[in-house]
Write a protein that holds these residues in place. Structure first.
Motif, PDB file in Angstrom:
ATOM      1  N   ASN A 275      -2.347  12.859   4.309  1.00 21.40           N
ATOM      2  CA  ASN A 275      -1.549  12.303   5.395  1.00 21.40           C
ATOM      3  C   ASN A 275      -0.300  11.575   4.914  1.00 21.40           C
ATOM      4  O   ASN A 275       0.745  11.616   5.573  1.00 21.40           O
ATOM      5  N   PHE A 276      -0.400  10.892   3.784  1.00 26.95           N
ATOM      6  CA  PHE A 276       0.692  10.011   3.350  1.00 26.95           C
ATOM      7  C   PHE A 276       1.107  10.242   1.899  1.00 26.95           C
ATOM      8  O   PHE A 276       1.720   9.373   1.280  1.00 26.95           O
TER       9      PHE A 276
ATOM     10  N   PHE B   8      -4.841   0.387 -16.848  1.00 22.93           N
ATOM     11  CA  PHE B   8      -5.305   0.837 -15.539  1.00 22.93           C
ATOM     12  C   PHE B   8      -4.126   1.458 -14.815  1.00 22.93           C
ATOM     13  O   PHE B   8      -3.069   0.844 -14.676  1.00 22.93           O
ATOM     14  N   ALA B   9      -4.295   2.695 -14.354  1.00 22.36           N
ATOM     15  CA  ALA B   9      -3.195   3.446 -13.760  1.00 22.36           C
ATOM     16  C   ALA B   9      -3.542   3.852 -12.334  1.00 22.36           C
ATOM     17  O   ALA B   9      -4.199   4.879 -12.122  1.00 22.36           O
ATOM     18  N   PRO B  10      -3.139   3.076 -11.331  1.00 22.88           N
ATOM     19  CA  PRO B  10      -3.404   3.455  -9.943  1.00 22.88           C
ATOM     20  C   PRO B  10      -2.304   4.357  -9.391  1.00 22.88           C
ATOM     21  O   PRO B  10      -1.128   4.220  -9.733  1.00 22.88           O
ATOM     22  N   PHE B  11      -2.689   5.297  -8.533  1.00 23.80           N
ATOM     23  CA  PHE B  11      -1.738   6.097  -7.768  1.00 23.80           C
ATOM     24  C   PHE B  11      -1.625   5.439  -6.396  1.00 23.80           C
ATOM     25  O   PHE B  11      -2.600   5.413  -5.637  1.00 23.80           O
ATOM     26  N   VAL B  12      -0.456   4.916  -6.080  1.00 26.04           N
ATOM     27  CA  VAL B  12      -0.277   4.102  -4.874  1.00 26.04           C
ATOM     28  C   VAL B  12       0.681   4.791  -3.916  1.00 26.04           C
ATOM     29  O   VAL B  12       1.655   5.424  -4.337  1.00 26.04           O
ATOM     30  N   GLY B  13       0.395   4.678  -2.624  1.00 22.12           N
ATOM     31  CA  GLY B  13       1.279   5.198  -1.593  1.00 22.12           C
ATOM     32  C   GLY B  13       1.439   4.187  -0.478  1.00 22.12           C
ATOM     33  O   GLY B  13       1.028   3.029  -0.610  1.00 22.12           O
TER      34      GLY B  13
ATOM     35  N   GLY C 166       2.794   0.837   6.978  1.00 23.32           N
ATOM     36  CA  GLY C 166       3.645   0.262   5.940  1.00 23.32           C
ATOM     37  C   GLY C 166       2.858  -0.488   4.890  1.00 23.32           C
ATOM     38  O   GLY C 166       3.425  -1.268   4.118  1.00 23.32           O
ATOM     39  N   GLN C 167       1.540  -0.261   4.825  1.00 23.52           N
ATOM     40  CA  GLN C 167       0.677  -0.940   3.859  1.00 23.52           C
ATOM     41  C   GLN C 167       0.493  -0.086   2.609  1.00 23.52           C
ATOM     42  O   GLN C 167       0.559   1.144   2.662  1.00 23.52           O
TER      43      GLN C 167
ATOM     44  N   ASP D 220     -10.286  -2.280   4.977  1.00 25.01           N
ATOM     45  CA  ASP D 220     -10.632  -3.135   6.115  1.00 25.01           C
ATOM     46  C   ASP D 220      -9.363  -3.620   6.821  1.00 25.01           C
ATOM     47  O   ASP D 220      -9.301  -3.675   8.056  1.00 25.01           O
ATOM     48  N   VAL D 221      -8.352  -3.966   6.024  1.00 21.92           N
ATOM     49  CA  VAL D 221      -7.080  -4.415   6.595  1.00 21.92           C
ATOM     50  C   VAL D 221      -6.409  -3.277   7.352  1.00 21.92           C
ATOM     51  O   VAL D 221      -5.831  -3.470   8.428  1.00 21.92           O
ATOM     52  N   GLU D 222      -6.481  -2.062   6.803  1.00 21.79           N
ATOM     53  CA  GLU D 222      -5.899  -0.895   7.471  1.00 21.79           C
ATOM     54  C   GLU D 222      -6.599  -0.642   8.803  1.00 21.79           C
ATOM     55  O   GLU D 222      -5.949  -0.346   9.823  1.00 21.79           O
TER      56      GLU D 222
END
Length: 453
Positions: free
Chosen positions: A166-167, A186-191, A196-197, A376-378
């Protein structure tokens, strides 16, 4: 026990206790071949401790060795608290007892389990297998050395894959976060999602930051994400990372983090600023060129005027201009992001769950808790959007449609842009069968222009 001497059926032993006291004991052998201590010679070589110091002796401090204390410390440590925080909490619940837990004792309890990379690897595998039982889309893979030692590991759950579908147009990738006991990056994949979170598409622990390691990781990521390349990816200015992205994501637009670029801009060209008063303005004018031809033309002038060498920092940055100069990036979708700040904020978020002493097996557990907290925030924002309506500023159908289609957070962004358009006017410039051209501008500026005429 220091030494012993045999005198008939007796054995006289001389020893030094943990507190440094000298003592002698006599042990007698009975007929039934049993030994009995019948005399103890107490010979001190230092003053006795006052009562207030007695509990500070290791032999008298017993609480930290109790199962009650160990269980409490282990439980709080798994929750991501540091040794100092755990010490304060445990002592607060114990009241004003003199035998309190000390921070060093707390650290010893946390580190009492021997750190072993092989054991840690086994713990990670068991945790991931357990997750796969409940989530059939859960995926993980490990890069192992010839002797079976863990090199790198990548994992992502079904929710991450769904989020990427989706994003996943824009991915932010960073490897500056090191918290595990073995200092693996530590390598996170972030979107970014529809609110907008920041969201996580997956995580990895890497052996190193070489081109081979990055290539392995990106292939694993692409494999799990249905071979779907992101439109764009934002990283820092790492050569090995850039080469791996070029190999695995050839269709993806690679952008350097603007914050890192600006940091270097303030540092490296400083000698030119000191020598030439107009360098700052000339440089900014060059960077803001609207098309590639003007950029190349002005670079020649900039290079000759300030004697910039090809092998200088600015010369090398010009060779990599497609990764950071705006004119080469303005036609690519970046979801409003120009820096790796999403990863930086995610790192700060993870600090609440892990620390420098966290073992690898515990790290993946804390990762799950952190991701669950973000989700949870989403879900809270989803609920807010579905069960409330934003307040419209106008009755215009465009604004009404935006309020219906967008989430509340995205609508707030649109609302600011929409409000700004009310200050603009337009006039028709030309018209043909296929195209109508308009000039758009602010009313105030247009009015000043008319007055000047």
């Amino acid at each position: 026990m220091k030494d012993k001497r045999r005198l008939g059926n007796d054995v006289v032993c001389r020893c030094i206790t943990r507190t440094g006291c000298k003592a002698m004991i006599r042990v007698t052998l009975l007929k039934q071949r049993e030994w009995v201590i019948d005399k103890f010679y107490d010979i001190h070589n230092h003053p006795l401790d006052p009562p207030s110091h007695v509990l500070k002796q290791r032999s008298h401090s017993i609480f930290h060795r109790s199962n009650e204390c160990k269980d409490a410390v282990s439980l709080l440590s798994k929750a991501g608290l540091s040794a100092s925080q755990i010490t304060k909490i445990v002592n607060a619940f114990r009241g004003n007892e003199e035998d309190k837990l000390k921070r060093v004792q707390c650290s010893n309890i946390i580190n009492s389990k021997k750190f072993n990379l092989g054991r840690e690897c086994h713990g990670i595998i068991m945790h991931f297998k357990e997750k796969a039982k409940h989530d059939h889309d859960f995926y993980f893979d490990m890069d192992l050395s010839k002797d079976g030692t863990l090199r790198s590991v990548f994992w992502a759950d079904g929710r991450s894959r769904s989020s990427y579908c989706n994003f996943g147009d824009v991915v932010v990738f960073d490897t500056t976060y090191k918290t595990s006991k073995f200092s693996l990056p530590f390598a996170p994949f972030v979107g970014v999602n529809h609110h907008g979170q920041s969201i996580l598409f997956g995580g990895a622990l890497l052996e190193n930051e070489s081109e081979i390691t990055f290539t392995w990781l990106f292939k694993q990521f692409l494999k799990y994400m249905h071979e779907s390349h992101p439109i764009s990816i934002i990283t820092d200015q790492d050569i090995a990372m850039g080469k791996a992205i070029g190999k695995v994501f050839p269709k993806t637009k690679h952008r350097f983090c603007a914050w890192h670029i600006q940091k270097h801009v303030l540092e490296h060209p400083q000698p030119l600023r000191s020598r030439f008063d107009d360098f700052e303005d000339t440089y900014n004018q060059w960077v803001k060129c609207q098309n590639a031809d003007d950029l190349k033309s002005q670079w020649k002038d900039l290079k000759e005027k300030y004697n910039i060498m090809d092998d200088s920092w600015l010369g090398n940055m010009y060779k990599m201009r497609h990764f950071w100069v705006k004119t080469y990036l303005k036609d690519t979708f970046f979801a409003g992001m120009i820096t790796s700040g999403r990863c930086e904020s995610m790192h700060s978020f993870f600090d609440a769950f892990v620390n420098s002493k966290t073992m690898l097996s515990d790290f993946v557990l804390q990762y799950d808790r952190a991701v669950s907290s973000r989700r949870d925030v989403e879900e809270d924002e989803d609920f807010r959007t579905l069960n409330s309506k934003p307040t419209l500023d106008t009755d215009h159908p465009i604004e009404a449609m935006a309020a219906k289609c967008y989430t509340r957070n995205i609508y707030d962004i649109f609302k600011k842009e929409w409000k700004a358009t009310s200050d603009c006017g337009h006039e028709k410039i030309s018209k043909d069968s296929d195209l109508v051209k308009y000039r758009v501008g602010h009313f105030e500026r247009k009015q000043r222009k008319l007055e000047n005429c």
